[in-house]
Enzyme design. Sequence first.
Site, PDB file in Angstrom:
ATOM      1  N   GLY A  29       0.934  -1.120  -0.103  1.00 48.26           N
ATOM      2  CA  GLY A  29      -0.083   0.176   0.043  1.00 48.26           C
ATOM      3  C   GLY A  29       0.728   1.203   0.030  1.00 48.26           C
TER       4      GLY A  29
ATOM      5  N   ASN B 123       1.362   3.192  -2.795  1.00 49.03           N
ATOM      6  CA  ASN B 123       0.447   4.192  -3.549  1.00 49.03           C
ATOM      7  C   ASN B 123      -0.511   4.637  -2.508  1.00 49.03           C
ATOM      8  OD1 ASN B 123       1.421   4.613  -6.379  1.00 49.03           O
ATOM      9  ND2 ASN B 123       2.086   2.503  -5.913  1.00 49.03           N
TER      10      ASN B 123
ATOM     11  N   ARG C 129      -6.065  -8.424  -8.432  1.00 51.83           N
ATOM     12  CA  ARG C 129      -6.923  -9.395  -9.125  1.00 51.83           C
ATOM     13  C   ARG C 129      -7.583  -8.832 -10.316  1.00 51.83           C
ATOM     14  NH1 ARG C 129      -6.865 -14.044  -6.867  1.00 51.83           N
ATOM     15  NH2 ARG C 129      -8.935 -14.642  -7.608  1.00 51.83           N
TER      16      ARG C 129
ATOM     17  N   ASN D 207      -6.581   2.839 -12.218  1.00 52.03           N
ATOM     18  CA  ASN D 207      -5.422   1.761 -12.036  1.00 52.03           C
ATOM     19  C   ASN D 207      -4.087   2.403 -12.199  1.00 52.03           C
ATOM     20  OD1 ASN D 207      -4.346  -0.656 -11.344  1.00 52.03           O
ATOM     21  ND2 ASN D 207      -3.773  -0.982 -13.370  1.00 52.03           N
TER      22      ASN D 207
ATOM     23  N   HIS E 182      -0.207   1.431 -13.153  1.00 49.09           N
ATOM     24  CA  HIS E 182       0.504   0.045 -13.705  1.00 49.09           C
ATOM     25  C   HIS E 182       2.037   0.496 -13.705  1.00 49.09           C
ATOM     26  CE1 HIS E 182       1.128  -3.350 -15.849  1.00 49.09           C
ATOM     27  NE2 HIS E 182       1.827  -2.675 -16.868  1.00 49.09           N
TER      28      HIS E 182
ATOM     29  N   ASP F  21      -4.867  -3.826 -18.268  1.00 49.73           N
ATOM     30  CA  ASP F  21      -3.836  -2.820 -18.704  1.00 49.73           C
ATOM     31  C   ASP F  21      -4.168  -1.924 -19.848  1.00 49.73           C
ATOM     32  OD1 ASP F  21      -2.757  -3.523 -16.288  1.00 49.73           O
ATOM     33  OD2 ASP F  21      -1.252  -5.007 -17.148  1.00 49.73           O
TER      34      ASP F  21
HETATM   35  C1  GAR Z   1       2.901  -0.651  -7.711  1.00 55.28           C
HETATM   36  O1  GAR Z   1       4.114  -0.905  -8.385  1.00 55.28           O
HETATM   37  C2  GAR Z   1       1.790  -0.872  -8.782  1.00 55.28           C
HETATM   38  O2  GAR Z   1       1.943  -0.054  -9.834  1.00 55.28           O
HETATM   39  C3  GAR Z   1       1.924  -2.163  -9.003  1.00 55.28           C
HETATM   40  O3  GAR Z   1       1.748  -2.988  -7.973  1.00 55.28           O
HETATM   41  C4  GAR Z   1       2.752  -2.337  -6.919  1.00 55.28           C
HETATM   42  C5  GAR Z   1       1.961  -1.954  -5.540  1.00 55.28           C
HETATM   43  O4  GAR Z   1       2.666  -1.248  -4.524  1.00 55.28           O
HETATM   44  N1  GAR Z   1       0.534  -2.452  -9.717  1.00 55.28           N
HETATM   45  C6  GAR Z   1       0.623  -3.479 -10.600  1.00 55.28           C
HETATM   46  O5  GAR Z   1       1.478  -4.262 -10.894  1.00 55.28           O
HETATM   47  C7  GAR Z   1      -0.911  -3.772 -10.943  1.00 55.28           C
HETATM   48  N2  GAR Z   1      -0.871  -4.721 -12.357  1.00 55.28           N
HETATM   49  P1  GAR Z   1       2.076  -0.635  -3.463  1.00 55.28           P
HETATM   50  O6  GAR Z   1       1.040  -1.836  -2.782  1.00 55.28           O
HETATM   51  O7  GAR Z   1       3.333  -0.223  -2.694  1.00 55.28           O
HETATM   52  O8  GAR Z   1       1.363   0.609  -3.922  1.00 55.28           O
END
Ligand code: GAR
Length: 216
Positions: free
Chosen positions: A14, A16, A93, A109, A111, A147
């Site tokens: 978490g 972000n 998911r 989202n 990415h 995506d």
């Molecule tokens: C982030 O790098 C996000 O961009 C990625 O997972 C990480 C979550 O980090 N998302 C994906 O790969 C979605 N397909 P966080 O829990 O520290 O925010």
Amino acid sequence: MTRLRTAILISGRGSNMDALLAAARAPDFPAEIALVLSNRPDAPGLAKAKAAGVAVAAVDHKIYAGREEFERSLQLVLETYRIDFICLAGFMRLFTPWFIGQWSGRMLNIHPALLPSYRGLHTHERALADGVKIHGCTVHFVVPEMDEGPIVAQAAVPVLDDDTPDTLGARVLAQEHVIYPLALRLVASGKVRVAGNRVLGAPGESTDALVAPAVL
Ligand code: GAR
């Protein structure tokens, strides 16, 4: 000012989510984080959000017979909290078209790549393997195709000679924390409109704000 009631959906640490929570503490931020929701009851981000005084909930995908049953529970929780908008932040998911249809134009989202390059997983490993010189991250509206969807903001970072997936990923992540709050601010304040696959300035709004910082 009416603030958009926003839920952040997470599966893991978490970071972000932290960036969005911090941005939303500003009194002029156009969205309030009304809920943090996880498909993993033990997600570290959930505990952090709770400690920060934010409402949290978990809907464990593993107890449901199928994806749509899981999503109907998610939807019920989101409706209970009167959520208007969703930010996926490391939510691992895939959704059915039914759920995405419920949130069409109301779900972002993030990415960890410059879409449309490197959809899917292991983006930093793949960027290094391909020898690209520029990598980055993207905030986009969610559509049924994984995506894909109109791009709100992107940030680019250089790929350095001694990078590993971890060092490159950390450089990208720092930019994720910049562009996600920026993107949510733009969308929640109604300063952008979607035209086909493009996100443009709303009538009378400058498109300058759509240009994310590049750290080249
Ligand atoms: C982030 O790098 C996000 O961009 C990625 O997972 C990480 C979550 O980090 N998302 C994906 O790969 C979605 N397909 P966080 O829990 O520290 O925010």
